[in-house]
Design an enzyme around this catalytic site. Structure first.
Site, mmCIF file in Angstrom:
data_model
loop_
_atom_site.group_PDB
_atom_site.id
_atom_site.type_symbol
_atom_site.label_atom_id
_atom_site.label_comp_id
_atom_site.label_asym_id
_atom_site.label_seq_id
_atom_site.Cartn_x
_atom_site.Cartn_y
_atom_site.Cartn_z
ATOM 1 N N HIS A 178 0.873 -1.173 0.000
ATOM 2 C CA HIS A 178 0.000 0.000 0.000
ATOM 3 C C HIS A 178 0.914 1.227 0.000
ATOM 4 O O HIS A 178 2.026 1.183 0.524
ATOM 5 C CB HIS A 178 -0.820 -0.061 1.299
ATOM 6 C CG HIS A 178 -1.877 0.980 1.438
ATOM 7 N ND1 HIS A 178 -1.592 2.290 1.752
ATOM 8 C CD2 HIS A 178 -3.235 0.905 1.352
ATOM 9 C CE1 HIS A 178 -2.720 2.977 1.847
ATOM 10 N NE2 HIS A 178 -3.736 2.164 1.603
ATOM 11 N N GLN B 226 -4.197 -4.967 7.110
ATOM 12 C CA GLN B 226 -5.123 -5.989 6.615
ATOM 13 C C GLN B 226 -4.892 -7.334 7.298
ATOM 14 O O GLN B 226 -5.520 -8.332 6.933
ATOM 15 C CB GLN B 226 -4.967 -6.158 5.097
ATOM 16 C CG GLN B 226 -5.180 -4.893 4.307
ATOM 17 C CD GLN B 226 -6.630 -4.432 4.291
ATOM 18 O OE1 GLN B 226 -7.533 -5.212 4.596
ATOM 19 N NE2 GLN B 226 -6.856 -3.181 3.960
ATOM 20 N N CYS C 42 -4.770 2.301 -3.625
ATOM 21 C CA CYS C 42 -3.576 2.896 -3.011
ATOM 22 C C CYS C 42 -2.351 2.019 -3.254
ATOM 23 O O CYS C 42 -1.495 1.871 -2.384
ATOM 24 C CB CYS C 42 -3.767 3.141 -1.523
ATOM 25 S SG CYS C 42 -5.069 4.305 -1.157
ATOM 26 N N ASP D 296 3.347 -4.142 8.011
ATOM 27 C CA ASP D 296 2.117 -3.366 7.884
ATOM 28 C C ASP D 296 0.956 -4.341 8.092
ATOM 29 O O ASP D 296 0.664 -5.146 7.211
ATOM 30 C CB ASP D 296 2.078 -2.725 6.494
ATOM 31 C CG ASP D 296 0.711 -2.137 6.146
ATOM 32 O OD1 ASP D 296 -0.232 -2.269 6.953
ATOM 33 O OD2 ASP D 296 0.588 -1.558 5.056
ATOM 34 N N LYS E 92 -10.399 -0.719 10.599
ATOM 35 C CA LYS E 92 -10.565 -1.892 9.733
ATOM 36 C C LYS E 92 -10.905 -3.136 10.536
ATOM 37 O O LYS E 92 -11.135 -4.207 9.975
ATOM 38 C CB LYS E 92 -9.287 -2.128 8.928
ATOM 39 C CG LYS E 92 -8.982 -1.002 7.932
ATOM 40 C CD LYS E 92 -7.873 -1.387 7.007
ATOM 41 C CE LYS E 92 -7.243 -0.206 6.286
ATOM 42 N NZ LYS E 92 -8.111 0.390 5.269
#
Lengths: 412, 147
Positions: free
Chosen positions: A123, A203, A366, A200, A226
């Protein structure tokens, strides 16, 4: 499989927005999740019973706010499998967390001639901060490419991660393709040369059991919104020895110990990295969200999403002209299915689905460097979460068939 | 209940045959030799891009062409716009651009826009206004930034 599908019963009644719109088919949870009532209630309860500025007043109410904030940190750290609670730094979300790492850790540890490695899946939030750090300090910025089904090419990664590599920054799960990365293997590759491995988890945390202590990464960033929590809260868990060796990210109240006319000393962890009045309502809301997820069980959440992905791959596979990007099997992906339908532009598709109440994301997600590698300008992405059912996927498939008919001959 | 427009009727207006025809068989698509002005713009939301090239003589656009990738609305708008601006002066184009914006705001077809009046249906889809405006934005720069 039952009509409602998968592992849980229908959770829609727990989510006020979904409960109020029975026909809404929300398939954009990778962008942001809906919020259960318990999260909204927790935020309201904080303001109605404990609102004051934490760490400030010597009065009881400020103590209640402080307790609420710290209690939330402990709950979230435990949920993410981090035993050292004070190494969880609250931020506005993953983007700020990654900027914190690139700025505070990066500028003090990466120098001219060093190397930074990211992957083609990233991303922009885990790409641009590192690219800009490399430009600022004169380091090399290298991108590890993917195999033909959108997984990190670990052979290439081994070759790219050389002795001068200081950091390998990678996503736990791709927001654009749903690819679940082999975190342990990537960590092994980074650590073999003494580089740090920063993950990261925007997700990852919502969908998989993180288990920070055992995962091996040196930092794990996440966003509350999220994972059923409110917007504007998230965090990063970082190994204590790295936090100790990093200068502060921002300056201001709370993060100081003593301020002299000419110099300042820093507060202990986690406050050193949390300047200003914190987002207590966000922390409290996110704590309620992870309690809700804990109640479902993250293994069950994962099983539910694998089942939905499998069902979606099968239903979409029946529609002529659909090309699904990314890993082949549901087990290799999170609850994300990114696809194209013939030569229908993703924005046209998204508009047509929207009219049927089906919310999907159309665009570059993104991840422009990834879209270029896939040789598409954009895709349509359907993403699933705990409240989705096979009925939602049936609605998606039906709407796609209608769209295809409208655009007629140009499909396939 | 947050859905766009009014279901099927809105969609039918958005994707009417005239628009899909321009999308499938774009007019004036391609490079323009001896262009007096060329400009590209990108829609950062979706990565779509359009390049408009014009040939102006004595203050009149005598030829205009576009290239680029994008959704049906953007492509159709570009194709229709290239037709609309032939033989127009810069101030006429500015006035038409204004009328187009007013049509997107109000949703009533405007006959002075020729075939572009078919894009009135976009008004009901605010998320798509940018798509329809993209070629106009490129065109404005070619006229303003004459080489």
């Amino acid at each position: 499989m039952s009509a409602a599908g998968a592992v849980f019963g229908d959770l829609r009644p727990d989510f006020p927005l979904l409960a109020a719109s029975p026909k809404l088919v929300y398939l954009d949870s990778a962008a942001t999740s809906q919020k259960p009532r318990v999260v909204l209630d927790a935020i309201r309860e904080f303001y109605e019973t404990a609102n004051a500025n934490p760490h400030r007043g010597a009065y009881k109410l400020s103590g209640a706010a402080t307790d609420a904030y710290h209690g939330a940190r402990a709950t979230i750290a435990k949920f993410l499998g981090a035993s050292d609670t004070d190494t969880l730094i609250f931020t506005r979300g993953t983007t700020e967390s990654l900027n914190l790492l690139a700025s505070a850790w990066g500028h003090s540890h990466v120098h001219r001639g060093d190397r930074i490695v990211v992957t083609r899946l990233e991303h922009h939030a885990n790409f641009v901060p590192w690219q800009q750090l490399a430009r600022a300090v004169g380091a090399e910025f290298r991108i590890c490419e993917l195999n033909e089904v959108g997984q990190v090419d670990l052979g290439q990664l081994r070759a790219l991660v050389t002795a001068n590599t200081k950091v390998v920054a990678f996503g736990h799960v791709s927001n654009a393709l749903g690819t679940v990365n082999d975190v342990r293997e990537i960590v092994k590759i980074a650590h073999a040369v003494g580089a740090v491995a920063f993950c990261d988890g925007a997700q990852g945390a919502p969908h998989l059991r993180v288990g920070f202590d055992a995962l091996g990464v040196d930092a794990y960033a996440f966003s509350g919104h999220k994972m059923l929590g409110p917007m504007g809260i998230g965090g990063v868990i970082v190994r204590r020895k790295l936090l100790d060796a990093m200068p502060p990210y921002q300056f201001g109240g709370d993060m100081i110990e003593f301020v002299f006319d000419g110099d300042t000393t820093w507060n202990t962890l986690p406050y050193k990295f949390e300047a200003g009045t914190p987002n207590v309502e966000g922390a409290v809301g996110l704590a309620a969200a992870v309690r809700y997820l804990d109640g479902l069980g993250m293994d069950a959440v994962r099983a539910h999403e694998v089942e939905l992905s499998r069902y979606a791959l099968a239903r979409l596979g029946e529609i002529d002209g659909i090309v699904v990007h990314g890993p082949v099997t549901a087990e290799e992906r999170s609850g994300v299915v990114s696809f194209s339908l013939g030569d229908i532009h993703p924005h046209d598709l998204s508009t047509m689905l929207d009219v049927d109440g089906v919310c999907v994301r159309a665009g570059h997600h993104c991840a422009q460097p990834l879209m270029r590698a896939l040789k598409v300008t954009a895709t349509v992405r359907a993403s699933f979460y705990v409240y989705n059912t096979t009925a939602d996927i049936d609605a998606l498939a039906a709407s796609l068939r209608k769209a295809k008919e409208r655009f007629g001959a140009h499909v396939g | 209940m947050p859905t766009s427009a009014d279901g099927g009727a809105g969609l039918a207006a958005l994707y009417q045959e005239r628009i899909l025809d321009h999308y499938r068989r774009p007019r004036h698509k391609g490079a323009l030799e001896r262009a007096t002005g060329v400009h590209s713009v990108k829609n950062p939301l979706c990565g779509d891009d359009v390049t408009v090239a014009v040939l102006e003589r004595d203050g009149v656009v005598v030829d205009a062409r576009f290239t680029g990738t994008g959704c049906s609305i953007m492509q159709a708008a570009a194709s229709m716009l290239m037709e609309l601006v032939r033989g127009r002066t810069r101030s006429e184009i500015d006035a038409l651009s204004q009328r187009f914006d007013e049509m997107l705001a109000g949703g009533e077809p405007d006959d002075s826009l020729g075939e572009m009046s078919a894009l009135a249906g976009v008004a009901a889809f605010p998320a798509r206004h940018k798509c329809a405006r993209l070629p106009w934005r490129a065109l404005a720069e070619t006229v303003d930034g004459r080489r």
